[in-house]
Design an enzyme around this catalytic site. Structure first.
Site, PDB file in Angstrom:
ATOM      1  N   PRO A  27      18.543  -2.618   7.984  1.00 44.88           N
ATOM      2  CA  PRO A  27      17.464  -1.585   8.088  1.00 44.88           C
ATOM      3  C   PRO A  27      18.135  -0.074   8.473  1.00 44.88           C
ATOM      4  CG  PRO A  27      17.711  -2.955  10.344  1.00 44.88           C
ATOM      5  CD  PRO A  27      18.476  -3.722   9.311  1.00 44.88           C
ATOM      6  N   ASN A  28      17.495   0.780   7.833  1.00 48.62           N
ATOM      7  CA  ASN A  28      17.587   2.244   7.703  1.00 48.62           C
ATOM      8  C   ASN A  28      18.882   2.430   6.696  1.00 48.62           C
ATOM      9  OD1 ASN A  28      15.548   2.777   9.787  1.00 48.62           O
ATOM     10  ND2 ASN A  28      16.861   1.640  11.125  1.00 48.62           N
ATOM     11  N   ARG A  35      20.425   9.938   6.436  1.00 48.63           N
ATOM     12  CA  ARG A  35      20.212   9.581   7.688  1.00 48.63           C
ATOM     13  C   ARG A  35      21.767  10.155   8.651  1.00 48.63           C
ATOM     14  NH1 ARG A  35      21.450   3.542   9.543  1.00 48.63           N
ATOM     15  NH2 ARG A  35      20.811   3.823  11.562  1.00 48.63           N
ATOM     16  N   TYR A  40      27.195   8.891   9.692  1.00 41.34           N
ATOM     17  CA  TYR A  40      27.083   7.796   8.540  1.00 41.34           C
ATOM     18  C   TYR A  40      27.547   8.199   7.464  1.00 41.34           C
ATOM     19  CZ  TYR A  40      24.368   5.123  12.015  1.00 41.34           C
ATOM     20  OH  TYR A  40      23.977   4.334  12.935  1.00 41.34           O
ATOM     21  N   ASN A  91      26.253  -5.402   6.385  1.00 42.18           N
ATOM     22  CA  ASN A  91      26.110  -4.390   7.633  1.00 42.18           C
ATOM     23  C   ASN A  91      24.771  -4.663   7.928  1.00 42.18           C
ATOM     24  OD1 ASN A  91      25.904  -2.226   9.136  1.00 42.18           O
ATOM     25  ND2 ASN A  91      26.386  -0.725   7.464  1.00 42.18           N
ATOM     26  N   ALA A  94      21.103  -2.143  12.839  1.00 48.10           N
ATOM     27  CA  ALA A  94      20.819  -2.355  14.346  1.00 48.10           C
ATOM     28  C   ALA A  94      20.520  -3.832  14.470  1.00 48.10           C
ATOM     29  CB  ALA A  94      19.557  -1.563  14.717  1.00 48.10           C
ATOM     30  N   GLU A 115      31.522  -8.922   8.390  1.00 53.69           N
ATOM     31  CA  GLU A 115      30.960  -7.824   8.854  1.00 53.69           C
ATOM     32  C   GLU A 115      31.324  -6.504   8.669  1.00 53.69           C
ATOM     33  OE1 GLU A 115      30.307  -8.611  13.044  1.00 53.69           O
ATOM     34  OE2 GLU A 115      29.060  -6.892  13.395  1.00 53.69           O
ATOM     35  N   HIS A 117      30.802  -1.937   9.358  1.00 51.97           N
ATOM     36  CA  HIS A 117      29.976  -1.105   9.916  1.00 51.97           C
ATOM     37  C   HIS A 117      30.496   0.284   9.135  1.00 51.97           C
ATOM     38  CE1 HIS A 117      27.674  -3.617  12.202  1.00 51.97           C
ATOM     39  NE2 HIS A 117      28.585  -4.155  12.407  1.00 51.97           N
ATOM     40  N   ARG A 124      30.581   4.289  20.178  1.00 49.34           N
ATOM     41  CA  ARG A 124      29.296   4.844  20.201  1.00 49.34           C
ATOM     42  C   ARG A 124      28.702   4.375  21.505  1.00 49.34           C
ATOM     43  NH1 ARG A 124      26.210   4.160  14.791  1.00 49.34           N
ATOM     44  NH2 ARG A 124      24.981   5.685  15.889  1.00 49.34           N
TER      45      ARG A 124
HETATM   46  C1  DQA Z   1      25.767   0.569  11.670  1.00 52.97           C
HETATM   47  C2  DQA Z   1      25.919   0.889  13.061  1.00 52.97           C
HETATM   48  C3  DQA Z   1      24.709   0.381  13.857  1.00 52.97           C
HETATM   49  O1  DQA Z   1      24.905   0.340  15.188  1.00 52.97           O
HETATM   50  C4  DQA Z   1      23.431   1.143  13.420  1.00 52.97           C
HETATM   51  O2  DQA Z   1      22.378   0.469  13.929  1.00 52.97           O
HETATM   52  C5  DQA Z   1      23.427   1.136  12.073  1.00 52.97           C
HETATM   53  C6  DQA Z   1      24.394   1.470  11.232  1.00 52.97           C
HETATM   54  C7  DQA Z   1      26.783   1.253  10.814  1.00 52.97           C
HETATM   55  O3  DQA Z   1      26.938   0.979   9.563  1.00 52.97           O
HETATM   56  O4  DQA Z   1      27.543   1.971  11.375  1.00 52.97           O
HETATM   57  O5  DQA Z   1      22.264   1.030  11.389  1.00 52.97           O
HETATM   58  O6  DQA Z   1      25.805  -0.608  11.545  1.00 52.97           O
END
Ligand code: DQA
Length: 168
Positions: A27-28, A35, A40, A91, A94, A115, A117, A124
């Site tokens: 998501p997002n 964003r 990011y 990735n 959240a 995985e 990020h 964080r």
């Molecule tokens: C994320 C880190 C997560 O905590 C966050 O909710 C994201 C992006 C990252 O790529 O740094 O949506 O996965």
């Protein structure tokens, strides 16, 4: 080197001449570029996907990318990957910190998964420090911006190669 013998692996029917990797974005992540760029970065998801496909070509690996804001769609994509892909780069955004369903899906299909990020989740907020995926994936790459994806793909391909998933 471990040989994957036909019939014993859930991925036994896959092409042994070319690796296939699914890249899943949660998501997002469709809003990358807009964003919170200080966290990011400014790369868009489309440009990251393009680079992943190109990097895949140099690694003799077909890369397919999928983004969804919906947990069930991601679970379905992991299930569908069973007969289609040798490995997954994920990735989960959240959902990393909330989704037992995603964790269980990856554990169920037993597809080697890395995985990634963009941000360093351990630098964080406290709620980002726990990943439901970390204990069932091959490994985690966190904090290198878009490079986390590229490093993740390279690490996964090296890992799959070590498992003997393709005939060289
Ligand atoms: C994320 C880190 C997560 O905590 C966050 O909710 C994201 C992006 C990252 O790529 O740094 O949506 O996965």
């Amino acid at each position: 080197m471990m040989e994957i013998v036909g019939g014993t692996s859930p991925q036994a029917n896959l092409d042994r001449n070319k690796l296939s990797v699914l890249v899943l974005h949660g998501p997002n992540l469709n809003l990358l570029g807009l964003r919170e760029p200080g966290i990011y970065g400014v790369s868009t998801l489309a440009s990251i996907d393009r680079q992943l496909v190109e990097l895949g070509q140099s690694l003799n690996t077909a890369v397919s990318c999928l983004q969804s804001n919906h947990e069930g769609v991601l679970v379905d994509a992991i299930h569908d990957a069973r007969d289609r892909h040798h490995g997954i780069v994920v990735n989960a955004g959240a959902y990393t910190h909330t989704s037992i369903a995603l964790r269980d899906a990856i554990a169920a299909v037993q597809i080697p998964t890395v995985e990634v990020h963009l941000s360093n989740i351990y630098k964080r907020e406290h709620f980002r420090h726990h990943s439901y995926l970390a204990s069932i994936v091959v490994g985690q790459i966190s904090g290198f911006g878009a490079n986390s994806y590229y490093l993740g793909l390279q690490a996964l391909v090296t890992h799959l190669d070590g498992l003997g998933m393709i005939s060289l």
